[in-house]
Design an enzyme around this catalytic site. Structure first.
Site, PDB file in Angstrom:
ATOM      1  N   GLN A  55       0.900  -1.164  -0.005  1.00 11.96           N
ATOM      2  CA  GLN A  55       0.126   0.141   0.054  1.00 11.96           C
ATOM      3  C   GLN A  55       0.750   1.114  -0.035  1.00 11.96           C
ATOM      4  O   GLN A  55       1.744   1.295   0.649  1.00 11.96           O
ATOM      5  CB  GLN A  55      -0.962   0.093   1.384  1.00 11.96           C
ATOM      6  CG  GLN A  55      -1.698   1.165   1.472  1.00 11.96           C
ATOM      7  CD  GLN A  55      -2.683   1.209   2.520  1.00 11.96           C
ATOM      8  OE1 GLN A  55      -3.483   2.130   2.866  1.00 11.96           O
ATOM      9  NE2 GLN A  55      -2.485   0.148   3.473  1.00 11.96           N
ATOM     10  N   CYS A  85      -7.471   7.490   3.725  1.00 12.29           N
ATOM     11  CA  CYS A  85      -7.043   7.620   4.903  1.00 12.29           C
ATOM     12  C   CYS A  85      -7.717   8.879   5.722  1.00 12.29           C
ATOM     13  O   CYS A  85      -7.606  10.072   4.985  1.00 12.29           O
ATOM     14  CB  CYS A  85      -5.484   7.794   5.426  1.00 12.29           C
ATOM     15  SG  CYS A  85      -4.971   7.929   6.986  1.00 12.29           S
ATOM     16  N   LYS A 125      -8.058   1.984  -2.816  1.00 10.26           N
ATOM     17  CA  LYS A 125      -8.716   2.005  -1.541  1.00 10.26           C
ATOM     18  C   LYS A 125      -9.241   3.563  -1.168  1.00 10.26           C
ATOM     19  O   LYS A 125      -8.463   4.281  -1.322  1.00 10.26           O
ATOM     20  CB  LYS A 125      -7.923   1.653  -0.240  1.00 10.26           C
ATOM     21  CG  LYS A 125      -8.740   1.462   1.044  1.00 10.26           C
ATOM     22  CD  LYS A 125      -7.574   1.042   2.085  1.00 10.26           C
ATOM     23  CE  LYS A 125      -6.948  -0.402   2.039  1.00 10.26           C
ATOM     24  NZ  LYS A 125      -5.576  -0.240   1.519  1.00 10.26           N
ATOM     25  N   HIS A 154     -14.708   2.111   1.422  1.00 10.25           N
ATOM     26  CA  HIS A 154     -15.321   2.251   2.780  1.00 10.25           C
ATOM     27  C   HIS A 154     -16.646   3.432   2.593  1.00 10.25           C
ATOM     28  O   HIS A 154     -16.671   4.240   2.120  1.00 10.25           O
ATOM     29  CB  HIS A 154     -14.286   3.177   3.550  1.00 10.25           C
ATOM     30  CG  HIS A 154     -14.552   3.147   5.134  1.00 10.25           C
ATOM     31  ND1 HIS A 154     -13.853   2.763   6.377  1.00 10.25           N
ATOM     32  CD2 HIS A 154     -15.739   3.774   5.517  1.00 10.25           C
ATOM     33  CE1 HIS A 154     -14.529   2.930   7.321  1.00 10.25           C
ATOM     34  NE2 HIS A 154     -15.687   3.762   7.065  1.00 10.25           N
ATOM     35  N   ASN A 185     -16.234  -2.156   2.669  1.00 12.14           N
ATOM     36  CA  ASN A 185     -15.541  -1.916   4.042  1.00 12.14           C
ATOM     37  C   ASN A 185     -16.367  -0.781   4.855  1.00 12.14           C
ATOM     38  O   ASN A 185     -17.087   0.078   4.388  1.00 12.14           O
ATOM     39  CB  ASN A 185     -14.355  -1.316   3.642  1.00 12.14           C
ATOM     40  CG  ASN A 185     -13.355  -1.003   4.971  1.00 12.14           C
ATOM     41  OD1 ASN A 185     -12.767   0.012   5.019  1.00 12.14           O
ATOM     42  ND2 ASN A 185     -13.125  -1.989   5.906  1.00 12.14           N
ATOM     43  N   GLY A 186     -16.078  -0.956   6.188  1.00 14.24           N
ATOM     44  CA  GLY A 186     -16.930  -0.098   6.992  1.00 14.24           C
ATOM     45  C   GLY A 186     -17.923  -0.796   8.074  1.00 14.24           C
ATOM     46  O   GLY A 186     -18.766  -1.113   7.586  1.00 14.24           O
ATOM     47  N   GLY A 209     -10.799  -4.334   8.975  1.00 12.82           N
ATOM     48  CA  GLY A 209      -9.762  -3.672   9.533  1.00 12.82           C
ATOM     49  C   GLY A 209      -9.817  -3.685  10.825  1.00 12.82           C
ATOM     50  O   GLY A 209      -9.494  -4.645  11.530  1.00 12.82           O
ATOM     51  N   ARG A 210     -10.349  -2.618  11.760  1.00 12.75           N
ATOM     52  CA  ARG A 210     -10.274  -2.576  13.121  1.00 12.75           C
ATOM     53  C   ARG A 210     -11.033  -3.816  13.742  1.00 12.75           C
ATOM     54  O   ARG A 210     -10.344  -3.990  15.091  1.00 12.75           O
ATOM     55  CB  ARG A 210     -11.178  -1.144  13.687  1.00 12.75           C
ATOM     56  CG  ARG A 210     -10.475   0.306  13.107  1.00 12.75           C
ATOM     57  CD  ARG A 210     -11.160   1.244  13.498  1.00 12.75           C
ATOM     58  NE  ARG A 210     -12.442   1.191  12.724  1.00 12.75           N
ATOM     59  CZ  ARG A 210     -13.662   1.529  13.212  1.00 12.75           C
ATOM     60  NH1 ARG A 210     -13.746   1.837  14.341  1.00 12.75           N
ATOM     61  NH2 ARG A 210     -14.627   1.338  12.460  1.00 12.75           N
TER      62      ARG A 210
END
Length: 318
Positions: A55, A85, A125, A154, A185-186, A209-210
């Site tokens: 990335q 980001c 992304k 996202h 994503n999200g 992700g998280r």
């Protein structure tokens, strides 16, 4: 995830069931940048058996091209451009999510990167917009124009950060509009959520992700759900073992204890949301100030009842 998905964390995650692909932390790209050796090790020393995308984050076209070409000399699954980001220190430099304000710049960057990256997949992304979604469809058309191979989307704006409703309807629009596969994503915090998002968006897959920090078993759980199998419960004693692995970072000998505690608490913020539905563990964990206090608390919460298991959805009350 920056400061999270290093080589060590990838190896820890792999013990519980790896994702289909890993994405490195982002390589910062500018006029004076060189490949970060620590991030590069997550490619060159990765023995998880999973492909790894490299990335990048930046806006200088010559330097993005230079870096992409250099990355392609390594055993990578592809080159990924971060346009999502949401950290203010990042987007204020007009990189990451900041690029979504300038579709013309995105067009130029992707045109040059596509020419530079021919033998590997080129992926993007991004989020659905910066402050609003005014440029969303224009950028999707740019993605098509330059034959991007995979889009990770996202469903929040950059300014939304990680709060507010995820616009899965816009992810569904992207699935219909772009020619490449889309990863949704999200807030993919459970296997049930993953299946619902896949069904509602038509996405080719999900990006987690998280919530993989709090539940490294989530990738196997999603696979179980896709096979219509019952999800295997995770005993809290296994969560305690996972925390121990996180504590035993390879750099521990050169890492002051207080810094290690702060780093571990970053992970525990997510783990705690799946351990205690009332949020008591989370509150008490944040108040601990020594290694002994923290691990005594973990033992009292995670080892007191062998029948308790990790929740399948997080407590979101805090």
């Amino acid at each position: 995830m920056q400061d999270v998905t290093n080589l060590w964390f990838m190896k820890v995650i792999a013990q519980y069931g790896s994702p289909d692909y890993f994405f490195t932390q982002y390589f910062r790209v500018n006029e004076t940048s060189r490949l970060n050796r620590t991030i590069l090790s997550s490619i060159t020393e990765n023995d998880t058996g999973r492909p790894v995308f490299a990335q990048m984050i930046g806006e200088s076209i010559p330097d993005l091209v230079r870096t992409a070409k250099e990355l392609c000399t390594y055993n990578i699954a592809g080159v990924d451009l971060n346009m999502g980001c949401p950290a203010p220190r990042i987007y204020r430099k007009n990189v990451g999510g900041g690029l979504l304000r300038e579709p013309e710049k995105v067009d130029k960057i992707l045109a040059e990167l596509r020419q530079a990256v021919q033998d590997k997949p080129l992926t993007v992304k991004m989020r659905v917009g910066f402050e609003n979604t005014d440029t969303f469809y224009e950028i999707l058309d740019i993605i098509n124009r330059h034959n991007i191979d995979l889009l990770s989307l996202h469903g929040r704006t950059v300014k939304d950060m990680y709060h507010g409703v995820v616009k899965y309807d816009l992810i569904a629009d992207a699935v219909k509009r772009v020619d490449c596969p889309v990863l949704a994503n999200g807030n993919i915090h459970s296997a049930t959520t993953a299946l619902e998002v896949l069904e509602n968006t038509g996405a080719a897959g999900v990006m987690v992700g998280r919530w993989a920090i709090g539940n490294p078993w989530i990738f196997n759980q999603i696979r179980q759900a896709l096979r219509s199998e019952p999800i295997t419960p995770v005993p809290l004693v296994e969560v305690r073992n996972y925390i121990e692995r996180l504590w035993q970072t390879p750099s521990k000998d050169n890492f002051p204890v207080q810094s290690r505690l702060g780093y571990l608490k970053m992970f525990l913020n997510y783990i705690a949301l799946l351990v205690d539905a009332e949020g008591h563990f989370l509150r008490l964990m944040r108040k601990t100030s020594t290694e002994l206090e923290l691990f005594n608390l973990c033992d009292s919460v995670l080892l007191s009842d062998s029948t308790k298991t990790l929740a399948l959805a997080p407590y979101l009350g805090l």
